[in-house]
Design a protein around this motif. Structure first.
Motif, short mmCIF file in Angstrom:
data_model
loop_
_atom_site.label_atom_id
_atom_site.label_comp_id
_atom_site.label_asym_id
_atom_site.label_seq_id
_atom_site.Cartn_x
_atom_site.Cartn_y
_atom_site.Cartn_z
N GLU A 67 0.84 -1.19 0.00
CA GLU A 67 0.00 0.00 0.00
C GLU A 67 0.88 1.24 0.00
O GLU A 67 1.70 1.42 0.90
CB GLU A 67 -0.89 -0.01 1.25
CG GLU A 67 -1.95 1.06 1.27
CD GLU A 67 -2.82 1.04 0.02
OE1 GLU A 67 -3.23 -0.05 -0.40
OE2 GLU A 67 -3.06 2.12 -0.53
N PRO A 68 0.76 2.10 -1.00
CA PRO A 68 1.62 3.29 -1.04
C PRO A 68 1.58 4.07 0.26
O PRO A 68 0.50 4.27 0.84
CB PRO A 68 1.05 4.10 -2.20
CG PRO A 68 0.51 3.06 -3.11
CD PRO A 68 -0.06 2.00 -2.22
N GLN A 138 7.05 -10.52 -7.14
CA GLN A 138 7.69 -9.96 -8.32
C GLN A 138 6.95 -8.73 -8.83
O GLN A 138 6.86 -8.49 -10.03
CB GLN A 138 7.81 -11.05 -9.41
CG GLN A 138 8.80 -12.14 -9.06
CD GLN A 138 10.20 -11.58 -8.80
OE1 GLN A 138 10.78 -10.90 -9.64
NE2 GLN A 138 10.74 -11.85 -7.62
N GLY A 139 6.42 -7.98 -7.88
CA GLY A 139 5.85 -6.70 -8.26
C GLY A 139 4.43 -6.82 -8.75
O GLY A 139 4.18 -6.80 -9.95
N ALA A 140 3.49 -6.98 -7.85
CA ALA A 140 2.07 -6.92 -8.18
C ALA A 140 1.35 -6.54 -6.90
O ALA A 140 1.27 -7.32 -5.98
CB ALA A 140 1.57 -8.26 -8.71
N ILE A 142 -1.66 -6.23 -6.25
CA ILE A 142 -2.84 -7.03 -6.00
C ILE A 142 -2.52 -8.22 -5.09
O ILE A 142 -3.38 -8.76 -4.42
CB ILE A 142 -3.46 -7.50 -7.34
CG1 ILE A 142 -4.74 -8.27 -7.15
CG2 ILE A 142 -2.49 -8.27 -8.20
CD1 ILE A 142 -5.85 -7.46 -6.65
N CYS A 143 -1.25 -8.65 -5.06
CA CYS A 143 -0.89 -9.79 -4.23
C CYS A 143 -0.98 -9.50 -2.74
O CYS A 143 -0.71 -10.37 -1.92
CB CYS A 143 0.49 -10.31 -4.60
SG CYS A 143 0.46 -11.19 -6.17
N GLN A 159 -4.00 -13.55 -9.02
CA GLN A 159 -5.30 -12.89 -9.08
C GLN A 159 -6.20 -13.39 -7.95
O GLN A 159 -6.18 -14.57 -7.62
CB GLN A 159 -5.98 -13.15 -10.43
CG GLN A 159 -5.39 -12.26 -11.51
CD GLN A 159 -5.75 -12.72 -12.91
OE1 GLN A 159 -5.85 -13.89 -13.18
NE2 GLN A 159 -5.91 -11.76 -13.80
N CYS A 244 -3.46 4.64 -0.74
CA CYS A 244 -4.27 4.92 -1.92
C CYS A 244 -5.69 4.40 -1.73
O CYS A 244 -6.66 5.04 -2.05
CB CYS A 244 -3.66 4.28 -3.16
SG CYS A 244 -2.23 5.18 -3.79
N ASN A 288 -2.42 11.32 -9.65
CA ASN A 288 -1.33 10.42 -9.24
C ASN A 288 -1.87 9.09 -8.72
O ASN A 288 -1.40 8.01 -9.11
CB ASN A 288 -0.48 11.11 -8.16
CG ASN A 288 0.67 10.24 -7.69
OD1 ASN A 288 0.50 9.44 -6.79
ND2 ASN A 288 1.82 10.37 -8.32
N LYS A 291 -3.32 6.99 -11.51
CA LYS A 291 -2.25 6.37 -12.29
C LYS A 291 -1.84 5.04 -11.63
O LYS A 291 -1.64 4.03 -12.29
CB LYS A 291 -1.03 7.30 -12.30
CG LYS A 291 -0.46 7.54 -13.70
CD LYS A 291 0.86 8.28 -13.59
CE LYS A 291 0.68 9.78 -13.82
NZ LYS A 291 1.89 10.56 -13.57
N PHE A 292 -1.74 5.10 -10.33
CA PHE A 292 -1.37 3.90 -9.57
C PHE A 292 -2.37 2.77 -9.83
O PHE A 292 -1.99 1.65 -10.13
CB PHE A 292 -1.33 4.26 -8.07
CG PHE A 292 -1.25 3.07 -7.16
CD1 PHE A 292 -0.04 2.43 -6.97
CD2 PHE A 292 -2.37 2.60 -6.50
CE1 PHE A 292 0.04 1.32 -6.13
CE2 PHE A 292 -2.30 1.50 -5.67
CZ PHE A 292 -1.09 0.86 -5.49
N PHE A 295 -2.29 1.30 -13.33
CA PHE A 295 -1.13 0.42 -13.46
C PHE A 295 -1.34 -0.91 -12.74
O PHE A 295 -0.97 -1.97 -13.24
CB PHE A 295 0.10 1.14 -12.89
CG PHE A 295 1.38 0.38 -13.01
CD1 PHE A 295 2.01 0.25 -14.24
CD2 PHE A 295 1.97 -0.22 -11.90
CE1 PHE A 295 3.20 -0.46 -14.36
CE2 PHE A 295 3.16 -0.92 -12.01
CZ PHE A 295 3.77 -1.04 -13.25
N GLU A 296 -1.96 -0.87 -11.58
CA GLU A 296 -2.01 -2.08 -10.75
C GLU A 296 -3.26 -2.94 -10.96
O GLU A 296 -3.30 -4.07 -10.50
CB GLU A 296 -1.90 -1.71 -9.26
CG GLU A 296 -0.57 -1.07 -8.86
CD GLU A 296 0.61 -2.04 -8.94
OE1 GLU A 296 0.41 -3.25 -9.15
OE2 GLU A 296 1.76 -1.57 -8.80
N CYS A 298 -5.43 -5.68 -12.14
CA CYS A 298 -4.88 -6.91 -12.68
C CYS A 298 -5.55 -7.31 -13.99
O CYS A 298 -5.12 -8.22 -14.68
CB CYS A 298 -4.97 -8.05 -11.66
SG CYS A 298 -6.57 -8.87 -11.63
#
Ligand code: SF4
Ligand code: FES
Lengths: 370, 132
Positions: A67-68, A138-140, A142-143, A159, A244, A288, A291-292, A295-296, A298
């Motif tokens: 979470e940002p 590895q960068g997701a 949603i995980c 997912q 976010c 901003n 955008k996040f 991108f995220e 899934c």
């Protein structure tokens, strides 16, 4: 700080004396609740898995802090990782699991070796036979969702799926699984060992427009102003974002409890506070955050995939002063549709920040529209 | 499987078709599934990357602390946009979501190692070090 206290792995020894039922009871009595956002009673969750008849059971430690604005789990991993490992081993003992997983977010891979060493050390000290495997994400984003983590460990696309069934019944490889946030596991040994352990103390990640960002340990329900002032903001504070997904609200004099914050249509989640001062535009912040999410997302379901994209387009137009006032209506509608019709928590919360921004800071949007 | 793919990514800088085929043979999992998993994760790349993978954060706390300027500066200096690799194959740039260094914003990772409280001067120094 409570979270920095050392147990010297004595909590594990005490847990063994208490027995599985005793562990569940003490966690319930002490009132430990999940720190990932849902605040589910930890003792109850463990008890549910304990009662399942299956022989094989698993444990997952969610260290996928994505979470940002959140960095409290990293803080624990850097400063007191022994607690986390001890907590996992106590869980393994309680439900007789032989295998546990730590799902570490890929962005923290520089901590990997350190964690591996701590696992060795704590296992040797407790003489626990349970295996702890480290899986590096590895960068997701949603995980962070528990069913997505399970899919990811199983080697699938990370997912989420619909609940129920809940992981306590049907978790990793279809077996009963305890899945807890890292901060929750860290609190297990503390709750078991120390009589004066305070269930109310929790970690806040404070960042954004403050000169003293960092992790602050304070009781749940702390006043927002008190917390933000610890961060020494340079300018007048206008708004706060709860990460976010938690949405935004005007800076005000409220106590940070789920009820209070929900009344403002926000979510406290993992106690993430991003401070925004008057020098920054809420429209730019909304762009901003949009955008996040674009991108995220899934991509599994249409409203979230397409909705986040279109929302970003409109917001960018507004920022470029190219939108009309009626675009704000479209924006609002889109945001509502995504919220109502998305499959998982990501989509359902992806537009909360925007709905709140349109409610509390509409003027800022209108000023940029023709 | 994720750990396997990660190893491949680490070793070769990307997950090639070839290595997917090999992994499929080894594990019996169909190529299409492995490919699907690979493309799902932002850190697994299906195209070759540079020696240094730069992941720079553009999430709110960094944004509020000036990440946009830093990103633009970096793009200009490397003469690439996010998702691209420099011609000399030294640098790949990716704009990323929060990397958990929000209390030291703005921040980025180079090959997994964090660099924080970025300024243009710091970027100059870091790139110079990578180049030498
Ligand atoms: S809501 Fe979004 S993130 Fe969740 S399953 Fe649908 S597309 Fe994926
Ligand atoms: S917002 Fe940039 S590191 Fe968290």
């Amino acid at each position: 700080m409570q979270i920095l206290r050392k147990t010297d792995q004595k909590a594990y020894a005490k847990a063994k004396k208490l027995g599985p039922k005793g562990v569940v009871k003490i966690l319930k009595d002490k009132g430990l609740t999940g720190r990932g956002g849902a605040s589910f009673p930890t003792g109850l969750k463990w008890e549910m898995v304990l009662k399942e008849k299956e022989k094989e059971k698993y444990i997952i430690c969610n260290a996928d802090e994505g979470e940002p604005g959140t960095f409290k789990d990293k803080f624990i991993l850097v400063n007191n990782p022994e607690l986390v490992i001890e907590g996992i081993l106590i869980a393994a003992y309680t439900i007789k699991a032989t295998r546990a997983y730590i799902y570490l977010r890929g962005e923290y891979e520089y901590l990997e070796n350190k964690i591996r060493n701590v696992i060795k050390k704590v296992k040797a000290k407790t003489k626990s036979k349970a295996n702890i495997e480290l899986i590096v994400g590895q960068g997701a984003y949603i995980c962070g969702d528990e069913t997505a983590i399970i899919a990811s460990i199983e080697g699938k696309r990370g997912q989420p799926r619909k609940k129920p069934p809940f992981p306590t019944v049907h978790g990793l490889y279809g077996k009963p699984t305890i899945i807890n946030n890292l901060e929750t596991f860290a609190n297990v040994p503390l709750a078991i060992l120390f009589d004066d352990w305070d269930s109310k103390l929790t970690l806040f990640s404070l960042s954004g427009d403050v000169t003293k960002p960092g992790v602050y340990e304070l009781p749940v329900g702390t006043n927002l102003r008190k917390l933000v002032e610890l961060g020494k903001p340079k300018h007048k504070v206008k708004a706060v974002y709860f990460g976010c997904f938690g949405g935004c609200m005007p800076y005000s004099n409220i106590n940070l409890t789920n009820e209070n914050v929900c009344g403002k249509d926000c979510m406290l989640g993992a106690h993430t506070i991003i401070v925004v001062d008057e020098k920054h535009s809420i429209v730019d912040m909304a762009t901003n955050v949009a955008k996040f999410y674009e991108f995220e997302s899934c991509g599994k379901c249409t409203p979230c995939r397409e909705g986040t994209m279109r929302i970003l387009n409109i917001l960018e137009n507004i920022s470029l002063l190219e939108a009309r006032k009626r675009d704000l209506e479209t924006l609002q509608e889109l945001a509502e549709v995504v919220k109502e019709t998305s499959l998982c928590g990501l989509g359902q919360t992806a537009t909360q920040h925007l709905l709140n921004a349109l409610k509390f800071f509409r003027k800022e949007f209108e000023e940029k529209c023709r | 499987m994720l750990n396997e793919l990660r190893k491949i990514q680490k070793k070769h800088g990307y997950v090639s078709e070839d290595s997917i085929k090999k992994l499929s043979k080894k594990t019996g999992i169909p190529v299409s599934i492995i490919y699907g998993v690979t493309t799902f994760y932002a850190k697994l790349h299906t195209k070759p990357t540079g020696k240094y993978i730069i992941e720079i954060c553009d999430s709110p706390s960094c944004y509020l602390n000036g990440s946009l300027d830093i990103i633009k500066y970096l793009e200009r200096k490397l003469d690439i946009k996010s998702g691209q690799t420099t011609q000399d194959k030294k640098f790949s740039l990716f704009i990323d979501s929060c990397i958990g260094c929000c209390d030291e914003a703005p921040a980025m990772l180079i090959n997994g190692k964090p660099y924080t409280k970025l300024t243009k001067e710091k970027i100059d120094k870091i790139l110079k070090k990578c180049k030498s």
